[in-house]
Design an enzyme around this catalytic site. Structure first.
Site, mmCIF file in Angstrom:
data_model
loop_
_atom_site.group_PDB
_atom_site.id
_atom_site.type_symbol
_atom_site.label_atom_id
_atom_site.label_comp_id
_atom_site.label_asym_id
_atom_site.label_seq_id
_atom_site.Cartn_x
_atom_site.Cartn_y
_atom_site.Cartn_z
ATOM 1 N N PRO A 121 0.772 -1.215 -0.069
ATOM 2 C CA PRO A 121 0.094 -0.103 0.039
ATOM 3 C C PRO A 121 0.891 1.365 0.077
ATOM 4 C CG PRO A 121 -0.182 -1.229 2.375
ATOM 5 C CD PRO A 121 0.468 -1.860 1.187
ATOM 6 N N ASN A 122 0.301 2.025 -0.809
ATOM 7 C CA ASN A 122 0.839 3.599 -0.908
ATOM 8 C C ASN A 122 2.044 3.695 -1.663
ATOM 9 O OD1 ASN A 122 -1.418 4.721 0.585
ATOM 10 N ND2 ASN A 122 -0.278 3.724 2.406
ATOM 11 N N ARG B 183 5.675 10.985 -2.466
ATOM 12 C CA ARG B 183 5.309 10.608 -0.963
ATOM 13 C C ARG B 183 6.481 10.847 -0.043
ATOM 14 N NH1 ARG B 183 4.524 4.564 1.277
ATOM 15 N NH2 ARG B 183 3.896 5.138 3.470
ATOM 16 N N TYR C 66 11.373 8.798 1.591
ATOM 17 C CA TYR C 66 11.371 7.817 0.661
ATOM 18 C C TYR C 66 12.178 8.226 -0.674
ATOM 19 C CZ TYR C 66 7.964 5.728 3.754
ATOM 20 O OH TYR C 66 7.113 5.136 4.769
ATOM 21 N N ASN D 61 8.005 -5.770 -0.521
ATOM 22 C CA ASN D 61 7.859 -4.597 0.332
ATOM 23 C C ASN D 61 6.423 -4.411 0.841
ATOM 24 O OD1 ASN D 61 7.681 -2.010 1.646
ATOM 25 N ND2 ASN D 61 8.866 -0.929 0.274
ATOM 26 N N ALA E 148 2.953 -0.548 4.990
ATOM 27 C CA ALA E 148 2.430 -0.817 6.368
ATOM 28 C C ALA E 148 1.900 -2.022 6.820
ATOM 29 C CB ALA E 148 1.397 0.130 6.620
ATOM 30 N N HIS F 67 3.722 -4.390 9.253
ATOM 31 C CA HIS F 67 3.645 -4.310 10.542
ATOM 32 C C HIS F 67 2.170 -4.996 11.519
ATOM 33 C CE1 HIS F 67 6.851 -1.713 9.707
ATOM 34 N NE2 HIS F 67 6.007 -0.699 8.941
ATOM 35 N N ASP G 299 1.615 -15.911 6.907
ATOM 36 C CA ASP G 299 1.236 -17.222 6.696
ATOM 37 C C ASP G 299 1.185 -17.465 5.022
ATOM 38 O OD1 ASP G 299 0.513 -17.707 9.320
ATOM 39 O OD2 ASP G 299 -1.679 -17.499 8.944
ATOM 40 N N GLU H 192 12.422 -9.539 2.808
ATOM 41 C CA GLU H 192 11.708 -8.184 2.907
ATOM 42 C C GLU H 192 12.544 -6.912 2.618
ATOM 43 O OE1 GLU H 192 10.884 -8.533 7.279
ATOM 44 O OE2 GLU H 192 10.377 -6.370 7.106
ATOM 45 N N HIS I 62 12.480 -2.538 2.379
ATOM 46 C CA HIS I 62 12.087 -1.378 2.793
ATOM 47 C C HIS I 62 12.796 -0.154 2.344
ATOM 48 C CE1 HIS I 62 9.169 -3.130 5.336
ATOM 49 N NE2 HIS I 62 10.147 -3.978 5.991
ATOM 50 N N LEU I 63 12.348 0.717 1.780
ATOM 51 C CA LEU I 63 12.957 1.940 1.528
ATOM 52 C C LEU I 63 13.683 2.591 2.397
ATOM 53 C CD1 LEU I 63 10.242 2.255 -0.427
ATOM 54 C CD2 LEU I 63 11.938 3.459 -1.922
ATOM 55 N N SER I 64 12.886 2.795 3.490
ATOM 56 C CA SER I 64 13.433 3.500 4.922
ATOM 57 C C SER I 64 13.972 2.385 5.622
ATOM 58 C CB SER I 64 12.359 4.139 5.603
ATOM 59 O OG SER I 64 11.340 3.476 5.847
ATOM 60 N N ARG J 6 12.439 4.605 13.036
ATOM 61 C CA ARG J 6 11.406 5.296 13.007
ATOM 62 C C ARG J 6 10.348 5.239 14.153
ATOM 63 N NH1 ARG J 6 8.968 4.937 7.160
ATOM 64 N NH2 ARG J 6 7.951 6.444 7.814
ATOM 65 N N ARG K 250 6.396 0.903 13.806
ATOM 66 C CA ARG K 250 7.181 0.366 12.683
ATOM 67 C C ARG K 250 8.411 -0.822 12.932
ATOM 68 N NH1 ARG K 250 5.265 3.438 8.424
ATOM 69 N NH2 ARG K 250 4.770 5.563 8.987
HETATM 70 C C1 DQA Z 1 8.043 1.097 3.866
HETATM 71 C C2 DQA Z 1 8.156 1.037 5.658
HETATM 72 C C3 DQA Z 1 6.822 1.137 6.145
HETATM 73 O O1 DQA Z 1 6.663 1.128 7.481
HETATM 74 C C4 DQA Z 1 5.607 1.920 5.705
HETATM 75 O O2 DQA Z 1 4.645 1.619 6.189
HETATM 76 C C5 DQA Z 1 5.611 2.027 4.252
HETATM 77 C C6 DQA Z 1 6.990 2.052 3.382
HETATM 78 C C7 DQA Z 1 9.355 1.436 3.120
HETATM 79 O O3 DQA Z 1 9.434 0.988 2.335
HETATM 80 O O4 DQA Z 1 10.190 2.036 3.912
HETATM 81 O O5 DQA Z 1 4.557 2.393 3.520
HETATM 82 O O6 DQA Z 1 7.654 -0.471 3.821
#
Ligand code: DQA
Length: 154
Positions: free
Chosen positions: A14-15, A22, A27, A78, A81, A84, A91, A102, A104-106, A111, A115
């Site tokens: 998502p997002n 964003r 990011y 990725n 959210a 978390h 599963d 896994e 993540h950009l951040s 944070r 998270r």
């Molecule tokens: C994220 C980190 C997550 O906590 C956040 O909700 C995101 C982006 C990242 O790529 O850093 O949507 O997955």
């Protein structure tokens, strides 16, 4: 060298379609389309194939992971959210039994407290976080190395 190309399913949750605009201070300004293009180029240079998808819907991500066995050799995820919150994604990764990294950009650990807990980390072989859009390419490098070492596809 193995004969058949490694096939990697790259999923963003998502997002992440909003990357580029964003919260660029967190990011960066690289768009998801640019990340996908970089992954395709990297995969081609390594004799591999990537299929890159994004969804805001947990169920769609679950459907894609659930259908991955036989079609793909590994996963980059990725989960945004959902990382978390989603026991269902955990599963699904466990159920298909494919190696999953896994991404993540951040660096979520650095944070907000919510998270710092990943629901999927325990069923992933590795995590790459904190390198902005480059996290995806670094994760792909790592996954391809693992796939090559595990079973040469011939
Ligand atoms: C994220 C980190 C997550 O906590 C956040 O909700 C995101 C982006 C990242 O790529 O850093 O949507 O997955």
């Amino acid at each position: 060298m193995s004969g058949l190309p490694a096939r990697v399913l790259v999923l963003s949750g998502p997002n992440l379609q909003l990357l580029g605009t964003r919260e660029p201070e967190i990011y960066g300004r690289t768009t998801l389309a640019e990340i996908h293009a970089e992954l395709s180029t990297l995969a081609a240079s390594r004799g591999a194939i990537v299929d890159c998808r994004q969804s805001n819907h947990e169920g769609e991500l679950l459907d894609w992971i659930g259908a991955a066995r036989g079609a793909f050799d590994g996963l980059l995820l990725n989960a945004g959210a959902y990382t978390h919150t989603s026991y269902a994604l955990r599963d699904a990764i466990k159920a298909v039994g494919l190696p999953c990294v896994e991404v993540h950009l951040s660096n979520p650990e650095a944070r907000e407290p919510f998270r710092r807990r990943s629901r999927i980390a325990a069923v992933c072989i590795a995590k790459v976080a904190g390198f902005g859009g480059r996290s995806y390419a670094l994760a792909l490098e790592g996954l391809l190395g693992t796939l090559d070492a595990r079973s040469p596809r011939s």
